[in-house]
Write an enzyme that holds these catalytic residues in place. Structure first.
Site: not given
Ligand code: NAD
Length: 262
Positions: A144, A157
């Protein structure tokens, strides 16, 4: 055989947390390149399985909780048994919790570190021997912008994401003379369920609409005033898997609309 024209045809990609958001976007883009896909994550996986099966690749699902090392081991064994080995590992599963340090619940701290950081150590240590034996592999850690800079209220985080950037560098260095690369992707805001929760909380707190809440969230940090999309992140992951990326090693690549350039 399908997809022979694609350079990734026949490779196997495991994407953790691929039932939603960024992981799902990456899984679809890798499937479009002919990769077989191992899905993981909570919630409705059947519609995702169906959508990726329709892309003419082999696909399977494993529901391991990425906070549990023994379940991660089961996931890695299931991937090897089903597909031979994991060629492309995308460590994407992640959660968020927002609170100041002094009231941050210990249980949430432990969960964020386990799911957002330690899981990538476990999948990597279990995937690497087969990648090294094949002299080809790609590990892509979804970090991130918070792997590079901090924000208030996000101690666990930000610590986990800085940690995964460090893990990325070490994994890249240990494999630097081989065909196994490891890199991190650092998104800014992406409008997934994880971020929509923060948009909703902000709308309630400020007494504004969903649209206004999104605008003010972007305006605070992201100069482009645009969300990055899961499709854009999927294209970057495909690039990092391709031959032009053979010597990209240990980078933390922002896709953050200028957030960390400030
Ligand atoms: P999201 O909530 O849409 O998806 C998260 C995914 O992880 C889902 O499939 C969920 O079921 C799964 N998950 C959560 N806990 C879990 C566990 N204990 N075991 C197995 N699966 C699990 O979130 P997202 O925004 O797509 O985030 C995905 C990644 O991207 C994360 O690592 C997040 O930190 C990172 N990220 C997101 C953003 C953003 O703005 N959305 C920005 C930077 C980084």
């Amino acid at each position: 055989m399908a997809h022979k024209a694609h350079s990734l045809a026949g490779k196997t990609a495991l994407i953790t947390g691929s039932t939603s958001g960024i992981g799902l976007g990456i899984a679809k883009k890798l499937a479009a390149q002919g990769c077989n896909i191992m899905l993981n994550g909570f919630g409705d996986y059947e519609s995702v399985l169906e959508a990726i099966t329709a892309m003419d690749v082999q696909v399977d699902y494993h529901g391991a909780d990425m906070g549990q090392p023994n379940e991660i081991e089961n996931l890695m064994n299931a991937t090897a048994n089903r597909f031979g080995r994991c060629d492309i590992l995308v460590n994407n599963a992640g959660i968020q919790h927002v609170a100041p340090v002094e009231t941050f619940p210990t249980e949430r701290w432990n969960a964020v570190i386990a799911i957002n950081l330690s899981s990538a150590f476990h999948t990597s240590r279990l995937a690497l021997p087969a990648m090294q034996a094949a002299n080809w592999g790609r590990i892509i850690n979804i970090a991130s912008v918070h792997g590079l800079v901090g924000s208030a209220q996000k101690s666990a985080y930000v610590a986990a994401k800085h940690g995964i950037v460090g893990l990325t560098k070490v994994t890249a260095l240990e494999n630097a003379t081989s065909g196994v690369t490891c890199n991190a992707i650092c998104p800014g805001w992406v409008l997934t369920p994880l971020v929509q929760q923060q948009v909703d909380a902000r709308a309630t707190q400020m007494g504004v609409s969903n649209e206004e809440s999104k605008r003010s969230l972007l305006a605070e940090k992201e100069p482009s005033l645009q969300f990055t999309t899961p499709e854009e992140l999927g294209d970057l992951a495909v690039f990092l898997c391709g031959p032009a990326s053979n010597n990209i090693r240990g980078v933390a690549w922002q896709m953050d609309g200028g957030w960390s350039a400030q």
